[in-house]
Design a protein around this motif. Structure first.
Motif, mmCIF file in Angstrom:
data_model
loop_
_atom_site.group_PDB
_atom_site.id
_atom_site.type_symbol
_atom_site.label_atom_id
_atom_site.label_comp_id
_atom_site.label_asym_id
_atom_site.label_seq_id
_atom_site.Cartn_x
_atom_site.Cartn_y
_atom_site.Cartn_z
ATOM 1 N N SER A 7 0.998 -0.987 -0.184
ATOM 2 C CA SER A 7 -0.101 -0.023 0.013
ATOM 3 C C SER A 7 0.891 1.199 -0.026
ATOM 4 O O SER A 7 2.008 1.352 0.485
ATOM 5 N N ARG A 8 0.344 2.253 -0.411
ATOM 6 C CA ARG A 8 1.121 3.496 -0.568
ATOM 7 C C ARG A 8 1.303 4.308 0.676
ATOM 8 O O ARG A 8 0.172 4.347 1.293
ATOM 9 N N LYS A 34 -0.339 6.726 -9.601
ATOM 10 C CA LYS A 34 -0.640 5.499 -8.853
ATOM 11 C C LYS A 34 0.476 4.280 -9.214
ATOM 12 O O LYS A 34 0.803 3.490 -8.090
ATOM 13 N N ARG A 93 6.733 0.513 -5.366
ATOM 14 C CA ARG A 93 5.686 0.441 -4.461
ATOM 15 C C ARG A 93 6.213 0.153 -3.026
ATOM 16 O O ARG A 93 5.792 0.920 -1.976
ATOM 17 N N ALA A 106 -0.819 7.117 1.081
ATOM 18 C CA ALA A 106 -2.315 7.066 1.127
ATOM 19 C C ALA A 106 -2.969 6.670 2.693
ATOM 20 O O ALA A 106 -4.296 6.820 2.879
ATOM 21 N N SER A 124 3.441 5.077 -7.659
ATOM 22 C CA SER A 124 3.362 5.074 -6.061
ATOM 23 C C SER A 124 3.583 6.332 -5.799
ATOM 24 O O SER A 124 4.015 6.908 -4.568
ATOM 25 N N GLY A 125 3.484 7.376 -6.748
ATOM 26 C CA GLY A 125 3.572 8.862 -6.250
ATOM 27 C C GLY A 125 4.873 9.250 -6.136
ATOM 28 O O GLY A 125 5.213 10.463 -5.575
#
Lengths: 254, 352
Positions: free
Chosen positions: A117-118, B4, B200, A121, B7-8
């Motif tokens: 997961s980021r 996305k 990620r 986020a 992952s930015g």
């Protein structure tokens, strides 16, 4: 008497032949702020290190809410509720202020092992970190890298890291050292706020007597590693043994 | 969508973005843009080294762990596929089995090494990995009945991945639609996916803890992270990805041998690629692998041309003689480390 939260029994550490902390037995209570004083080299920071686990104990025990943590690792003690701010600023230097705090929030709220997961986020972490930044008035610095911060702001972040940990036991090691006169009150107000929460126990190593006078409920004095005095500030500060410890026997006698 | 996927974690430098996009497009359309066996082989090498270097960066650049056993894990993956194809026959089932078995063995070995040595000082871990990797390399070259020794093994890979397999009779844009092309795209897409997965990971909560440990392990413990657990985890993950890269490499080369997978030379190449590209950036792996593999492959040709072009001058043609290519490769590295101490990526990001 309020509940005993943290207790040390005959806590001792020897470095070779030198006894740095010598059979210190002491109970700390919820809602109480205890100032730990003593001359340089008295063993105050070492005593802290034994409680938070950075140095292995030679003898004696550390109890938190009756549980023996003497052999527990540093992260285990932290997660059990013993939080510590360091005397020498000890942060993640190349990360931003916000990232530093997010890491602390993440440490006790999770997710710790989320690989896919980021991080960005997880807004709940960012929000929690930002609330604390506002409390220490560092919110405008959130995206600054730690190394770009002034010494005073780094000290504030150090305190913020401890608050983010939300521990049961707060240990401050000279939180205002090197801070300017207009910066220090921010930190001292925060400590007063923490103290006002009666479920928390605060330990404070401090040299500045005015700070101790306003904040401390109780003072313990360490001298050559041993506990030599313990009591309310007014009583301890006037006692001969404290003057002796600070000034040396000869001068105190004069 | 793109944000996305990455992952930015943007390249954070316009020049870097352009270079990365150019590399991505070149690799994606390599069979069509650069016809011939050798350019395609170079492109596949770049892809595989991107995975290998990125997985090493995961450990070195994010975990702050120095390991000399990365080629060992790479080799375990490659030999895993080679052995399963040899003994289970020419099928995708054998490929899958060999790959998974290689990854599990790599993970187990990494776990044991990490548990034994990461508790103590970092230098001890480096030494242990060096010792184990050397031992494995010797074992593989001596155990010739199983591994083919120094000669290595030639793989009979599934027919669908060989030039003999044609899935379309006509050429498209001058390129034969055969198994070799499929094999290349298997390499390319594996690289792309694995790279994005690693990107990620370093931007995940787990990745931020790794960064914290790299920055200040002492404080990471004090806020409640069990450093050994995280270091062990990243070592295991990195080893598994290296083994996967090894499996892909074996399928592409249709050969495994100590020199192509286990040798210490490759370990040094990986280290150089990480440093040249920029540690702890992930994108550095792409730049480092591309620059390095291109230099390794084409520097000799370039020097030959330069030598011929300067044949009228004294001394210079001798210096540029293709036989001196290693010298110039060395000079290139020294210069790149001197001028880009934080790697190409670090430099480009710093410039802004």
């Amino acid at each position: 008497m309020p509940d005993v939260t943290l207790e040390t029994r005959d806590l001792t550490v020897r470095f070779g032949g030198h006894v740095a902390v010598d059979h210190v037995s002491c109970r700390f209570h919820a809602g109480e702020l205890t100032a730990i004083v003593g001359p340089n080299g008295a063993g105050k920071t070492t005593y802290f290190n034994l409680i938070s686990g950075q140095i292995p104990v030679s003898e004696g025990t550390v109890l938190l809410n009756g549980n023996d943590l003497t052999r527990a690792t540093v992260p285990a003690r932290t997660l059990a509720g013993i939080g510590r701010a360091f005397q020498l600023t000890n942060l993640f230097p190349d990360l931003t202020v916000l990232e530093n705090l997010r890491l602390v929030v993440q440490a006790h709220r999770g997710p710790k092992f989320s690989l896919f997961s980021r991080a960005a986020a997880h807004e709940e972490l960012t929000e929690a970190a930002q609330v604390i930044l506002q409390r220490v008035r560092l919110d405008t610095m959130a995206d600054q890298v730690v190394t770009a911060l002034s010494h005073g702001d780094q000290r504030k972040l150090e305190v913020a890291m401890l608050i983010a940990l939300d521990p049961q036991i707060y240990m401050f090691d000279e939180p205002t050292a090197g801070m300017s006169a207009d910066e220090a009150p921010v930190v001292l107000d925060l400590i007063a706020e923490i103290k006002a929460d009666t479920s928390r126990t605060v330990l404070l190593v401090e040299h500045k007597m005015d700070v101790i006078r306003t904040l401390a409920d109780r003072i313990i004095v360490l001298h050559n590693g041993a506990l030599v005095a313990d009591g309310p500030p007014a009583e301890v500060m006037g006692s001969d043994i404290v003057r002796e410890a600070y000034l040396g026997k000869e001068i105190a006698d004069v | 969508m793109l944000m996305k996927l990455i992952s930015g974690d943007t390249p954070r430098s316009p020049i870097l973005s352009v270079i990365l996009a150019a590399i991505l497009l070149s690799l994606a359309f390599a069979p069509f843009l650069f016809p011939g066996t050798r350019p395609l082989d170079t492109a596949a090498h770049i892809c595989i080294f991107i995975i290998l270097v990125a997985s090493y960066d995961l450990m070195l650049g994010y975990g702050g762990i120095v390991s000399f056993a990365h080629t060992m894990f790479f080799g375990i993956g490659a030999y895993g596929v080679a052995l399963s194809l040899e003994h289970m026959g020419r099928s995708f089932g054998a490929v899958a089995f060999g790959t998974v078995a290689g990854m599990i063995l790599a993970a187990a070995l990494a776990f044991v090494i990490a548990m034994f040595s990461l508790r103590v000082r970092a230098i001890f871990f480096a030494m242990i990995t060096l010792a184990v990797a050397s031992a494995v390399a010797v074992l593989v070259s001596q155990f010739s009945t199983l591994t083919g020794g120094e000669d290595g093994m030639t793989l009979k890979i599934p027919r669908e991945l060989t030039p003999a397999f044609k899935f379309h009779d006509e050429k498209i844009l001058g390129v034969r639609m055969n198994g070799k092309l499929l094999n290349y795209y298997m390499v390319f897409f594996s690289t792309l996916i694995l790279f994005l997965v690693m990107l990620r990971m370093v931007n995940s909560p787990f990745g931020s803890v790794l960064k914290a440990i790299r920055e200040n392990a002492f404080r990471a413990e004090a806020v409640g992270y069990r450093v050994v657990v995280y270091r062990t985890a990243v070592t295991v993950i990195s080893a598994m990805i290296a083994a996967l890269a090894g499996a892909i490499y074996a399928l592409w080369l249709r050969y495994v041998g100590p020199a192509t997978t286990l040798s210490f030379d490759i370990m040094l190449d990986i280290l150089l690629m990480v440093v040249i590209g920029g540690m702890g950036t992930m994108y550095g792996a792409v730049i480092g692998a591309t620059v390095f593999v291109l230099a390794q492959t084409y520097l000799q040709d370039l020097m030959g041309t330069a030598s011929d072009a300067t044949s009228a001058l004294p001394l210079i043609p001798d210096l540029l003689n293709p036989d001196r290519w290693l010298l110039w490769l060395g000079v290139l590295f020294i210069l790149s480390i001197y001028f880009f101490p934080t790697g190409v990526v670090g430099r480009l990001r710093g410039a802004k």
